[in-house]
Design an enzyme around this catalytic site. Structure first.
Site, mmCIF file in Angstrom:
data_model
loop_
_atom_site.group_PDB
_atom_site.id
_atom_site.type_symbol
_atom_site.label_atom_id
_atom_site.label_comp_id
_atom_site.label_asym_id
_atom_site.label_seq_id
_atom_site.Cartn_x
_atom_site.Cartn_y
_atom_site.Cartn_z
ATOM 1 N N ASP A 56 -6.320 10.239 -6.004
ATOM 2 C CA ASP A 56 -6.692 9.343 -7.114
ATOM 3 C C ASP A 56 -5.590 9.300 -8.165
ATOM 4 O O ASP A 56 -5.297 8.236 -8.730
ATOM 5 C CB ASP A 56 -7.999 9.814 -7.749
ATOM 6 N N ASP A 69 0.838 -1.201 0.000
ATOM 7 C CA ASP A 69 0.000 0.000 0.000
ATOM 8 C C ASP A 69 0.873 1.250 0.000
ATOM 9 O O ASP A 69 2.097 1.178 0.153
ATOM 10 C CB ASP A 69 -1.018 -0.004 1.147
ATOM 11 N N HIS A 125 -8.388 14.872 -2.525
ATOM 12 C CA HIS A 125 -8.717 13.509 -2.943
ATOM 13 C C HIS A 125 -8.468 13.284 -4.429
ATOM 14 O O HIS A 125 -8.159 12.169 -4.848
ATOM 15 C CB HIS A 125 -10.177 13.198 -2.607
ATOM 16 N N GLU A 157 -5.994 2.367 -0.958
ATOM 17 C CA GLU A 157 -4.670 2.555 -1.545
ATOM 18 C C GLU A 157 -3.853 1.270 -1.518
ATOM 19 O O GLU A 157 -2.629 1.300 -1.692
ATOM 20 C CB GLU A 157 -3.907 3.658 -0.795
ATOM 21 N N ASN A 196 -3.962 12.739 0.774
ATOM 22 C CA ASN A 196 -5.321 13.255 0.562
ATOM 23 C C ASN A 196 -5.550 14.555 1.312
ATOM 24 O O ASN A 196 -6.127 15.510 0.780
ATOM 25 C CB ASN A 196 -6.349 12.214 1.015
#
Length: 318
Positions: A210, A193, A206, A236, A201
């Site tokens: 992404d 991860d 956000h 993630e 974020n």
């Protein structure tokens, strides 16, 4: 039916053959044309007079002569018709497709029937080749198949990354685990991860998060073999199944991926976002109850990487 037919009867038969919307060709045993109906005229551009007594293979050089002769010989030997369908062979003779609805196809899809014609001496001296235009059916079936394939792809794909979703990659892991138990094959599972993703974020938004996830997915795809299965675990977190790879190979893959991500330059609204990943590796060769236990092992290895400072690879050991 009467044993003999007058000229009117032959006229009617000829009118039927000429008017039906299928190709009708009668060949003698030397494959020379003796009957050539209007369908053949319209689609080949050759009149019946042009085609008469000419070799079928001369008129249509695209025909696989060896295959066609074998097909005909079987018809003559058995005295029964033979059939081909477009799924097996798209066409016997290449005609252009003039249908407006299926106009995107360059050629006419065809089903074909080869009929033995028994003469009065009970011998098969001629054959009738009937060609059916099935372009509409073929195109519709292919379009439905394409749509079905697209739906299948969408049903197993994570929308943000384009990687496999959890349902699909977990099924693949389950299958690989069963293969290992049956054949003793090797495989490694890598789970990783993005470190401090919440901070990404919170700091950049956000949308930037992404973008980071998509960038990692792109780097991951570039490292995969055709046999590897990569997916998104959730949020993630990512997973990679490496068939026919042991723990050492899994570590090498994970370390290479870690370095590539560390060097990755992801920009969002003019800002470069620094980030790293932590990875855990599990070996399917270790005795396990089921595929879920292998996931747990890789997860434990991942959290060991987290506890020990992040941006590193840990291989689970029993």
């Amino acid at each position: 039916m009467a044993e003999s037919m007058d000229l009117n009867d032959f006229h009617w038969l000829l009118a039927i053959v000429q008017s039906i919307d299928v190709g009708v060709v009668v060949l003698d045993r030397q494959y020379h044309v003796e009957v050539w109906n209007s369908f053949m005229e319209n689609h080949s551009g050759r009149t019946a007079r042009d085609a008469a007594e000419r070799s079928f293979f001369e008129l249509f050089p695209e025909v696989d002569e060896v295959w066609f002769r074998n097909k005909v010989e079987n018809v003559v030997t058995l005295g029964t018709p033979a059939f081909t369908i477009w799924e097996q062979r798209p066409y016997l003779v290449r005609f252009k497709n003039y249908q407006p609805i299926t106009g995107q196809e360059d050629f006419m899809y065809q089903n074909t029937t080869i009929l033995p014609l028994v003469a009065t001496n009970s011998k098969i001296e001629h054959l009738c080749v009937i060609i059916y235009d099935v372009t509409g059916v073929a195109v519709n079936k292919r379009q439905l198949q394409t749509m079905s394939d697209q739906f299948k792809h969408l049903s197993r794909t994570d929308r943000l990354t384009g990687l496999n979703n959890r349902g699909h990659w977990e099924e693949e892991l389950k299958r690989e685990h069963a293969r290992h138990r049956r054949y003793g094959s090797s495989a490694a599972l890598v789970i990783f991860d993005i470190d401090h993703f919440k901070k990404v974020n919170d700091t950049y938004g956000h949308q930037a998060g992404d973008t980071v996830i998509q960038s990692v997915a792109r780097v991951l795809r570039e490292q995969l073999r055709d046999t590897d299965i990569a997916g998104r675990y959730g949020g993630e977190e990512f997973v990679v199944l490496l068939p026919d790879v042991d723990a050492a190979g899994g570590r090498l893959f994970a370390e290479r991926l870690r370095l590539l991500v560390e060097r990755l330059q992801v920009s969002h609204e003019g800002q470069v976002i620094p980030f790293t990943i932590s990875l855990g590796v599990a070996d399917l060769s270790e005795p396990s109850h089921d595929h879920q236990q292998v996931i747990q092992w890789a997860d434990q290895a991942l959290y060991s990487s987290k506890r020990n400072g992040r941006n590193q690879v840990t291989v689970f050991s029993v």
